[in-house]
Design an enzyme around this catalytic site. Structure first.
Site, PDB file in Angstrom:
ATOM      1  N   SER A  42       0.962  -1.172   0.132  1.00 31.76           N
ATOM      2  CA  SER A  42       0.163   0.208   0.005  1.00 31.76           C
ATOM      3  C   SER A  42       0.934   1.271   0.133  1.00 31.76           C
ATOM      4  CB  SER A  42      -0.812   0.056   1.121  1.00 31.76           C
ATOM      5  OG  SER A  42      -1.578   1.236   1.400  1.00 31.76           O
ATOM      6  N   HIS A  60      -1.579  -1.233  -3.973  1.00 28.21           N
ATOM      7  CA  HIS A  60      -2.806  -0.931  -3.198  1.00 28.21           C
ATOM      8  C   HIS A  60      -2.871   0.663  -3.138  1.00 28.21           C
ATOM      9  CE1 HIS A  60      -6.272  -1.615  -0.636  1.00 28.21           C
ATOM     10  NE2 HIS A  60      -5.682  -0.929  -0.009  1.00 28.21           N
ATOM     11  N   ASP A 120      -4.937   3.739  -1.893  1.00 26.21           N
ATOM     12  CA  ASP A 120      -6.121   4.214  -0.635  1.00 26.21           C
ATOM     13  C   ASP A 120      -6.422   5.553  -0.949  1.00 26.21           C
ATOM     14  OD1 ASP A 120      -6.036   1.864   1.093  1.00 26.21           O
ATOM     15  OD2 ASP A 120      -4.238   2.254   1.394  1.00 26.21           O
ATOM     16  N   MET A 143      -8.908   8.429   0.301  1.00 24.77           N
ATOM     17  CA  MET A 143      -9.719   8.726   1.263  1.00 24.77           C
ATOM     18  C   MET A 143     -10.293  10.184   1.197  1.00 24.77           C
ATOM     19  SD  MET A 143      -7.218   7.392   4.505  1.00 24.77           S
ATOM     20  CE  MET A 143      -6.600   5.847   4.410  1.00 24.77           C
ATOM     21  N   HIS A 182      -8.736   1.173  -3.559  1.00 24.90           N
ATOM     22  CA  HIS A 182      -9.759   0.947  -2.436  1.00 24.90           C
ATOM     23  C   HIS A 182     -10.357   2.475  -1.984  1.00 24.90           C
ATOM     24  CE1 HIS A 182      -9.652   0.300   2.421  1.00 24.90           C
ATOM     25  NE2 HIS A 182     -10.913   0.146   1.799  1.00 24.90           N
ATOM     26  N   MET A 184     -12.251   4.680   0.009  1.00 26.70           N
ATOM     27  CA  MET A 184     -12.838   5.001   1.409  1.00 26.70           C
ATOM     28  C   MET A 184     -13.654   6.418   1.490  1.00 26.70           C
ATOM     29  SD  MET A 184      -9.621   3.438   3.757  1.00 26.70           S
ATOM     30  CE  MET A 184      -8.606   3.674   2.183  1.00 26.70           C
ATOM     31  N   MET A 204     -11.452  -5.539   6.429  1.00 26.16           N
ATOM     32  CA  MET A 204     -10.646  -4.487   7.017  1.00 26.16           C
ATOM     33  C   MET A 204     -10.080  -5.291   8.405  1.00 26.16           C
ATOM     34  SD  MET A 204     -10.275  -1.899   4.852  1.00 26.16           S
ATOM     35  CE  MET A 204      -9.202  -0.980   6.261  1.00 26.16           C
ATOM     36  N   ASP A 257      -6.641  -6.092   4.943  1.00 25.86           N
ATOM     37  CA  ASP A 257      -5.928  -4.811   4.612  1.00 25.86           C
ATOM     38  C   ASP A 257      -6.225  -4.219   6.065  1.00 25.86           C
ATOM     39  OD1 ASP A 257      -4.817  -2.412   4.137  1.00 25.86           O
ATOM     40  OD2 ASP A 257      -7.036  -1.844   3.027  1.00 25.86           O
TER      41      ASP A 257
HETATM   42  C1  DX5 Z   1      -6.179   1.805   6.026  1.00 21.01           C
HETATM   43  C2  DX5 Z   1      -5.775   1.679   4.512  1.00 21.01           C
HETATM   44  C3  DX5 Z   1      -4.775   0.483   4.358  1.00 21.01           C
HETATM   45  C4  DX5 Z   1      -3.339   1.031   5.029  1.00 21.01           C
HETATM   46  C5  DX5 Z   1      -2.787  -0.352   5.545  1.00 21.01           C
HETATM   47  O1  DX5 Z   1      -7.193   2.672   5.972  1.00 21.01           O
HETATM   48  O2  DX5 Z   1      -6.891   0.947   4.116  1.00 21.01           O
HETATM   49  O3  DX5 Z   1      -4.703   0.128   3.176  1.00 21.01           O
HETATM   50  O4  DX5 Z   1      -2.685   1.319   3.927  1.00 21.01           O
HETATM   51  O5  DX5 Z   1      -1.564   0.247   6.359  1.00 21.01           O
HETATM   52  P1  DX5 Z   1      -0.866  -0.619   7.229  1.00 21.01           P
HETATM   53  O6  DX5 Z   1      -0.290  -2.113   6.366  1.00 21.01           O
HETATM   54  O7  DX5 Z   1       0.315   0.204   7.721  1.00 21.01           O
HETATM   55  O8  DX5 Z   1      -1.854  -0.821   8.445  1.00 21.01           O
HETATM   56 ZN    ZN Z   2      -6.728   0.060   2.090  1.00 24.78          ZN
END
Ligand code: DX5
Ligand code: ZN
Length: 224
Positions: A7, A32, A34, A36, A65, A67, A136, A174
């Site tokens: 990620s 990956h 993310d 947000m 992903h 969010m 998650m 994740d």
């Molecule tokens: C968290 C993200 C993850 C994050 C994971 O909200 O969706 O993808 O990057 O990071 P680690 O592996 O550090 O928990």
């Molecule tokens: Zn993620």
């Protein structure tokens, strides 16, 4: 094939192409991403223009992903930008079937993510039209959090449902994955395991990725 998916949330955001090349050299097949929005989760990250730049920088699978609230507004933008697969949160959409259809009809693989407190049974009706379920194992919003142990039982139950119903969706996990727990996650049934800080906050991200990958592959063999 079990995959460790780095990620880039935990990478240096000014050097994402380098961060991707580093893990590609170690054998990574997927990245990956993310997304947000500061509403569904308290953090803000990146949007479609960054995904478009990542698409130019790499041929690895871009696993996006979302969010974000109301993801249907942005799904096609991310796919046009180059996302190969897109997950939306069950908690963020009202018409989940419509979101899944939109992702698939736009040409990407469709996933649904569930927060730690969301039962897997909420996806019961859509298991048959999903490409993957993203479990998650932390509350979404930040990298570097600790793995929530009861996520393991959810992965196991999901894997059992998959077998019982003869379905072939992938199970992605994740949050909080480290060299200490990656074997448990894979033995529970995960196919795709996201790793952010355990890769990119390591002094040697490529070696950290390779170690996780080796451990995941051994755990895969031990479960067969
Ligand atoms: C968290 C993200 C993850 C994050 C994971 O909200 O969706 O993808 O990057 O990071 P680690 O592996 O550090 O928990
Ligand atoms: Zn993620």
């Amino acid at each position: 094939m079990t995959e460790i998916i780095p990620s880039i949330l935990s990478a240096d955001m000014a050097r994402l192409a380098d961060a991707i090349d580093t893990v590609k050299a170690g054998g990574a097949a997927m990245i990956h991403v993310d997304v947000m929005d500061g509403h569904f989760v308290p953090n803000i990250t990146i949007g479609p223009p960054v995904v478009a730049s990542l698409r130019k920088a790499t041929d690895l699978v871009l696993d996006v992903h979302l969010m974000i609230e109301d993801p249907d507004r942005y799904i096609t933008d991310f796919i046009k930008a180059g996302a190969d697969q897109v997950s939306v949160h069950q908690e963020a959409v009202v018409h989940l079937d419509r979101s899944i259809q939109l992702i698939r009809s736009s040409g990407a693989a469709a996933g649904v993510a569930i927060n730690p407190a969301t039962p897997i049974e909420t996806l019961s009706e859509v298991f048959g039209i999903l490409d993957y379920v993203l479990v998650m194992s932390v509350n979404p919003g930040f990298g570097g959090q600790s793995f929530i142990p009861y996520a393991l039982q959810k992965i196991q139950r999901l894997d059992q449902i998959r077998r019982d119903r003869g379905l072939d969706f992938r199970i992605e996990v994740d949050g909080g994955v480290t060299s200490q727990n990656v074997c448990d996650v894979v033995r529970a049934g995960a196919d795709w395991v996201v790793a952010g800080s355990s890769v990119y906050h390591s002094k040697q991200p490529r070696a950290a990725f390779e170690d996780l990958r080796r451990a995941a592959q051994e755990a895969t063999l031990s479960r067969i």
